[in-house]
Motif scaffolding. Structure first.
Motif, mmCIF file in Angstrom:
data_model
loop_
_atom_site.group_PDB
_atom_site.id
_atom_site.type_symbol
_atom_site.label_atom_id
_atom_site.label_comp_id
_atom_site.label_asym_id
_atom_site.label_seq_id
_atom_site.Cartn_x
_atom_site.Cartn_y
_atom_site.Cartn_z
ATOM 1 N N ASN A 99 0.833 -1.207 0.000
ATOM 2 C CA ASN A 99 0.000 0.000 0.000
ATOM 3 C C ASN A 99 0.871 1.262 0.000
ATOM 4 O OD1 ASN A 99 -2.343 -1.599 0.047
ATOM 5 N ND2 ASN A 99 -2.200 -1.780 2.264
ATOM 6 N N GLY A 100 0.374 2.332 0.595
ATOM 7 C CA GLY A 100 1.132 3.581 0.679
ATOM 8 C C GLY A 100 0.825 4.533 -0.448
ATOM 9 N N VAL A 101 0.591 5.808 -0.074
ATOM 10 C CA VAL A 101 0.304 6.863 -1.047
ATOM 11 C C VAL A 101 1.116 8.101 -0.683
ATOM 12 C CG1 VAL A 101 -1.997 6.165 -1.822
ATOM 13 C CG2 VAL A 101 -1.767 7.375 0.345
ATOM 14 N N ALA A 102 1.570 8.819 -1.698
ATOM 15 C CA ALA A 102 2.380 10.013 -1.465
ATOM 16 C C ALA A 102 2.084 11.067 -2.519
ATOM 17 C CB ALA A 102 3.874 9.666 -1.491
ATOM 18 N N ILE A 103 2.115 12.320 -2.097
ATOM 19 C CA ILE A 103 2.000 13.457 -3.009
ATOM 20 C C ILE A 103 3.303 14.227 -2.936
ATOM 21 C CG2 ILE A 103 0.722 15.549 -3.598
ATOM 22 C CD1 ILE A 103 -1.696 14.379 -2.096
ATOM 23 N N LEU A 104 4.060 14.233 -4.042
ATOM 24 C CA LEU A 104 5.303 14.996 -4.157
ATOM 25 C C LEU A 104 5.000 16.277 -4.910
ATOM 26 C CD1 LEU A 104 7.708 12.167 -5.402
ATOM 27 C CD2 LEU A 104 7.201 12.792 -3.027
ATOM 28 N N SER A 105 5.659 17.366 -4.528
ATOM 29 C CA SER A 105 5.307 18.638 -5.157
ATOM 30 C C SER A 105 6.461 19.616 -5.170
ATOM 31 C CB SER A 105 4.117 19.255 -4.402
ATOM 32 O OG SER A 105 3.745 20.489 -4.961
ATOM 33 N N LYS A 106 6.511 20.394 -6.264
ATOM 34 C CA LYS A 106 7.383 21.566 -6.309
ATOM 35 C C LYS A 106 6.769 22.703 -5.492
ATOM 36 C CE LYS A 106 9.034 20.839 -11.088
ATOM 37 N NZ LYS A 106 9.024 21.436 -12.446
ATOM 38 N N LEU A 107 5.449 22.654 -5.357
ATOM 39 C CA LEU A 107 4.697 23.709 -4.684
ATOM 40 C C LEU A 107 4.466 23.333 -3.229
ATOM 41 C CD1 LEU A 107 1.995 23.945 -7.490
ATOM 42 C CD2 LEU A 107 3.967 25.461 -7.223
ATOM 43 N N PRO A 108 4.375 24.301 -2.340
ATOM 44 C CA PRO A 108 4.090 23.989 -0.934
ATOM 45 C C PRO A 108 2.777 23.227 -0.788
ATOM 46 C CG PRO A 108 4.823 26.264 -1.150
ATOM 47 C CD PRO A 108 4.625 25.749 -2.543
#
Length: 262
Positions: A66-75
Motif C-alpha cells: 500500500n502507501g500513497v504520497a503526493i510529491l510537489s514543487k509547490l508547498p
C-alpha cells in the motif's frame, strides 16, 4: 496559476526510485501522486526527489505494501487521510495547494480474483471501500478539488482491451463499474482524462504476465484524474505516458497527466 499533475502507481517507490527521478527530470510535473509506495514515510527517498526540486511531500506509508504520497514543487498543506472501510491500510492522503485546490490521492483495493464477496474477502473490502468513499464525498460536497489515483476499475467499454471478455474479470465487472459511478456521482466528479480524450481505447495498466505487453496491448485504464465541476473547464492536456511502461524495471502502470489553469 497553471500546474501539471501526474498520478502513477509506482509499485514500490524505493525499488523504482530511478524511474521516478527519470519522470521528474524529463516531464517535470508540478505535482506527482504516487500509489503502492510500499514504504514507511520516513523511508521514501526524498533526498533524491528534493534534489530535483520536489521538496514538499504529504504521505501515508506502510512497510511492504500500500502507501500513497503526493510529491510537489509547490508547498503542500496536509488535508487529511482516511482509512475507508477500516482496513488499516494506507490508501488515501490529501493535500491543499497554494491556490486552494485540494488533491485527493487514492489507492483503491484491487479486489482479488473472484467478483463475489461471499467467497472472496478482498472483493468485499473493495466494495466496502468504494461505498465509504461514496458516502464521504456525498457528505463533504467537495469544491475546488482533484481526485486521482489507482482506482482499480476500468469503467468504460473502451477502457479495456476486450469489454465482453472482461465483464467477469475483477476491475471491469458491472457491479464495480456501478459502485465507481456512484462514488463519482456523490462528489459530482468529472472524469478529466475522458473529458480531454473522449473517444477511443485508452489504457494505463498492462500486466507483467504478457511477455510483450506493448505488442499484445491487453490494457486497462485503472488510473484516473477527476475534478470537481468548478475547476473542470480549466483542465486540459490530458495524456497517458505509455512509454514509461517500457522503462527499465518498470511499474505495470503508466503515469497519467493533466494540466489545470486555476
Amino acid at each position: 496559476m497553471s500546474f501539471t499533475l501526474a498520478t502513477w502507481n509506482i509499485n514500490s517507490v524505493r525499488l523504482r526510485e530511478p524511474i521516478v527521478c527519470k519522470l521528474l527530470e524529463e516531464e517535470g510535473p508540478d505535482v506527482l501522486c504516487l500509489q503502492e509506495c510500499k514504504s514507511p514515510v520516513d523511508k521514501i527517498p526524498m533526498e533524491a526527489f528534493s534534489a530535483l526540486g520536489y521538496s514538499h511531500m504529504v504521505a501515508e506509508g506502510q512497510k511492504g505494501y500500500n502507501g500513497v504520497a503526493i510529491l510537489s514543487k509547490l508547498p503542500l498543506e496536509p488535508a487529511g487521510a482516511h482509512d475507508f472501510a477500516q482496513l488499516g491500510h494506507a490508501r488515501h492522503v490529501a493535500a491543499k495547494l497554494p491556490n486552494g485546490v485540494t488533491v485527493h490521492n487514492f489507492y483503491v483495493p484491487a479486489g482479488g480474483d473472484v467478483a463475489d464477496r461471499e467467497v472472496n474477502e478482498k472483493f468485499g473490502q473493495k466494495m466496502d471501500y468504494l461505498a465509504e468513499m461514496r458516502d464521504f464525498f456525498h457528505a463533504e460536497s467537495p469544491k475546488k478539488s482533484i481526485l486521482v489515483g489507482d482506482l482499480n476499475i476500468a469503467p468504460r467499454e473502451d477502457d479495456v482491451w476486450d469489454h465482453k471478455k472482461l465483464l467477469k474479470v475483477v476491475s471491469h465487472t458491472p457491479v464495480e463499474v456501478e459502485a465507481l459511478a456512484q462514488t463519482q456521482d456523490a462528489g459530482k466528479w468529472i472524469d478529466i482524462t475522458r473529458q480531454d480524450i473522449p473517444d477511443g481505447l485508452l489504457y494505463s495498466w498492462w500486466s507483467y504476465r504478457a511477455k510483450d505487453w506493448d505488442a499484445a496491448d491487453k490494457g486497462r485504464r485503472l488510473d484516473h484524474v477527476w475534478s470537481t465541476p468548478d475547476i473542470s473547464t480549466s483542465a486540459h492536456s490530458s495524456r497517458v505516458l505509455r512509454p514509461a511502461r517500457g522503462w527499465e524495471k518498470p511499474s505495470d502502470h503508466a503515469p497519467v497527466f493533466a494540466t489545470f489553469d486555476v
